[in-house]
Design an enzyme around this catalytic site. Sequence first.
Site, PDB file in Angstrom:
ATOM      1  N   GLN A 247       5.450   9.040   7.253  1.00 58.77           N
ATOM      2  CA  GLN A 247       4.482   9.899   6.593  1.00 58.77           C
ATOM      3  C   GLN A 247       4.907  11.366   6.660  1.00 58.77           C
ATOM      4  O   GLN A 247       4.839  12.091   5.663  1.00 58.77           O
ATOM      5  CB  GLN A 247       3.105   9.718   7.225  1.00 58.77           C
ATOM      6  CG  GLN A 247       2.494   8.350   6.978  1.00 58.77           C
ATOM      7  CD  GLN A 247       1.145   8.181   7.652  1.00 58.77           C
ATOM      8  OE1 GLN A 247       0.617   9.113   8.258  1.00 58.77           O
ATOM      9  NE2 GLN A 247       0.586   6.996   7.555  1.00 58.77           N
TER      10      GLN A 247
ATOM     11  N   ARG B 130       2.696   5.974  -3.368  1.00 54.09           N
ATOM     12  CA  ARG B 130       3.818   6.767  -3.862  1.00 54.09           C
ATOM     13  C   ARG B 130       3.999   6.611  -5.372  1.00 54.09           C
ATOM     14  O   ARG B 130       4.370   7.569  -6.062  1.00 54.09           O
ATOM     15  CB  ARG B 130       5.091   6.370  -3.107  1.00 54.09           C
ATOM     16  CG  ARG B 130       5.097   6.859  -1.659  1.00 54.09           C
ATOM     17  CD  ARG B 130       6.131   6.109  -0.818  1.00 54.09           C
ATOM     18  NE  ARG B 130       6.300   6.653   0.525  1.00 54.09           N
ATOM     19  CZ  ARG B 130       5.505   6.389   1.560  1.00 54.09           C
ATOM     20  NH1 ARG B 130       4.458   5.576   1.395  1.00 54.09           N
ATOM     21  NH2 ARG B 130       5.750   6.923   2.746  1.00 54.09           N
TER      22      ARG B 130
ATOM     23  N   GLY C  52      -4.864   7.749   5.959  1.00 56.11           N
ATOM     24  CA  GLY C  52      -4.003   8.747   6.571  1.00 56.11           C
ATOM     25  C   GLY C  52      -2.722   8.942   5.784  1.00 56.11           C
ATOM     26  O   GLY C  52      -2.203  10.062   5.676  1.00 56.11           O
TER      27      GLY C  52
ATOM     28  N   ASP D  69       2.244  -1.237  11.694  1.00 58.76           N
ATOM     29  CA  ASP D  69       0.906  -1.741  11.366  1.00 58.76           C
ATOM     30  C   ASP D  69       0.685  -3.185  11.792  1.00 58.76           C
ATOM     31  O   ASP D  69      -0.433  -3.699  11.689  1.00 58.76           O
ATOM     32  CB  ASP D  69       0.659  -1.627   9.860  1.00 58.76           C
ATOM     33  CG  ASP D  69       0.513  -0.186   9.409  1.00 58.76           C
ATOM     34  OD1 ASP D  69      -0.049   0.616  10.177  1.00 58.76           O
ATOM     35  OD2 ASP D  69       0.959   0.135   8.296  1.00 58.76           O
TER      36      ASP D  69
ATOM     37  N   ARG E 116      -8.369  11.990  12.811  1.00 56.62           N
ATOM     38  CA  ARG E 116      -6.925  11.770  12.948  1.00 56.62           C
ATOM     39  C   ARG E 116      -6.148  13.076  12.825  1.00 56.62           C
ATOM     40  O   ARG E 116      -6.529  13.969  12.058  1.00 56.62           O
ATOM     41  CB  ARG E 116      -6.449  10.746  11.914  1.00 56.62           C
ATOM     42  CG  ARG E 116      -7.099   9.396  12.121  1.00 56.62           C
ATOM     43  CD  ARG E 116      -6.705   8.400  11.067  1.00 56.62           C
ATOM     44  NE  ARG E 116      -5.292   8.058  11.150  1.00 56.62           N
ATOM     45  CZ  ARG E 116      -4.689   7.229  10.309  1.00 56.62           C
ATOM     46  NH1 ARG E 116      -5.390   6.657   9.334  1.00 56.62           N
ATOM     47  NH2 ARG E 116      -3.420   6.953  10.436  1.00 56.62           N
TER      48      ARG E 116
ATOM     49  N   LYS F 232       0.820  -1.206   0.000  1.00 57.77           N
ATOM     50  CA  LYS F 232       0.000   0.000   0.000  1.00 57.77           C
ATOM     51  C   LYS F 232       0.859   1.263   0.000  1.00 57.77           C
ATOM     52  O   LYS F 232       0.585   2.216  -0.733  1.00 57.77           O
ATOM     53  CB  LYS F 232      -0.946  -0.002   1.200  1.00 57.77           C
ATOM     54  CG  LYS F 232      -1.947   1.170   1.163  1.00 57.77           C
ATOM     55  CD  LYS F 232      -3.128   0.969   2.080  1.00 57.77           C
ATOM     56  CE  LYS F 232      -2.777   1.011   3.534  1.00 57.77           C
ATOM     57  NZ  LYS F 232      -3.962   1.228   4.389  1.00 57.77           N
ATOM     58  N   SER F 233       1.914   1.276   0.815  1.00 60.16           N
ATOM     59  CA  SER F 233       2.774   2.448   0.891  1.00 60.16           C
ATOM     60  C   SER F 233       3.410   2.749  -0.463  1.00 60.16           C
ATOM     61  O   SER F 233       3.465   3.913  -0.896  1.00 60.16           O
ATOM     62  CB  SER F 233       3.869   2.236   1.941  1.00 60.16           C
ATOM     63  OG  SER F 233       3.321   2.110   3.225  1.00 60.16           O
TER      64      SER F 233
END
EC number: 2.5.1.19
Length: 440
Positions: free
Chosen positions: A168, A25, A93, A318, A121, A20-21
């Site tokens: 992040q 990107r 987020g 996570d 958040r 996902k990260s």
Amino acid sequence: MRAAAPGRPLSGSLRVPGDKSISHRALMFGALAVGTTAIEGLLEGEDVLRTAAAMRALGAEVEQLAPGRWRVAGRGIGGLLEPADVLDMGNSGTAARLLCGLLAGHPIFSVMTGDASLRRRPMRRVIDPLSATGARFAAREGGRLPLAIEGAADPLPLDYRLPVASAQVKSAVLLAGLCAPGTTRVVEPEPTRDHTENMLRHFGATVRVEDTPEGRVIELEGQPELVAAPIMVPGDPSSAAFPVAAALLVPGSALTVEGIGLNPLRTGLLATLREMGADLTVRNERVEGGEPTGDLLVRHGPLRAVEVPPGRVPSMIDEYPILAVLAAFAQGTTRMRGLAELRVKESDRLAATAALLAAAGARAEILGDDLLVHGNGAPPPGGGLVATHMDHRIAMSALVLGLASAAPMRIDDGAFIDTSFPGFAALMNRVAGAEALTAG
């Protein structure tokens, strides 16, 4: 949803959705590059699709060619257009915070919002440093969404020391630095996932990284010309954690997870599992798109309690809910230290994880920012209903627990699992050879 013991070992091989990260990107850097970027293995969960929609709204051409195959025609550094409508980032987020950095460096006005969970958040952690570029932000109390952003006409480079380790925040500052002349410098107290640095280099930016007595220093030369480059997205190690845990817990299981990312700044869970005595073997190691990748063979076996140091948090932030589930089956008391960051995830993950274990009849307690899980080497009783608080990782952790607990487990809602792991239930049922995860 309901999860029950499958009655047979998990077996075979599987491939988890793309990281996902890296997927977030890939879309963002593709939008900032000159030319067309081809992406293979993109995660097509709700979070990443929100990022794709945001890049389209900012003027990039973003097209799905086939499942997992995408193309992005970028606009170049500084070339994003003002969006005609509010940018809705759903539950992500990561997307929201990175997008703050990207927008801060462009002289355009935008408004960002998200779902009920994301609107709770904190965004102040990116708003404060990014304001020093010359961008202006207007937010709800506490820096919460909805957020109005007026990007800087002449952004200034930043020299920023992170108060806490956060990939992040680091990435948001570096994204803003792309549009600024000169050198943007970030110092992080502990190394965090470096996908942004890897991808900047992949697209042609000059990035220097050095470990110093003050911490890890990242320097980015501003206003580069990013050039489109193909990206192969590896399997997400945070998603792989769930079938890995299931194979460790269900007696007799032997499961291969193919093509997962093995970035050393993301493998804290694997290090912890090895300390617990887990039977893990990495095969076919390779590098794809600048990221180390490999296949992981997992076999069932007994686990022992360990103490997880706070310095490991950035490399497995996570994975703590599923680690807590594994600790409930281990022999002895596992202590996970320094988990303050879990309080500001999709839910208060620290409290939600403790409540998950309590619903299964396992013993756990929170002491300050530490989580203690007391195991006796046997499956917890199970049989409870878990409140997921719209948190996909709490939901999947509870379902994995139900595959090996004495009685089935239920969760109040599993619809949002698709934000990070589309097809999770179907995949787990396939390797279980049974309908172990069902609606109801």
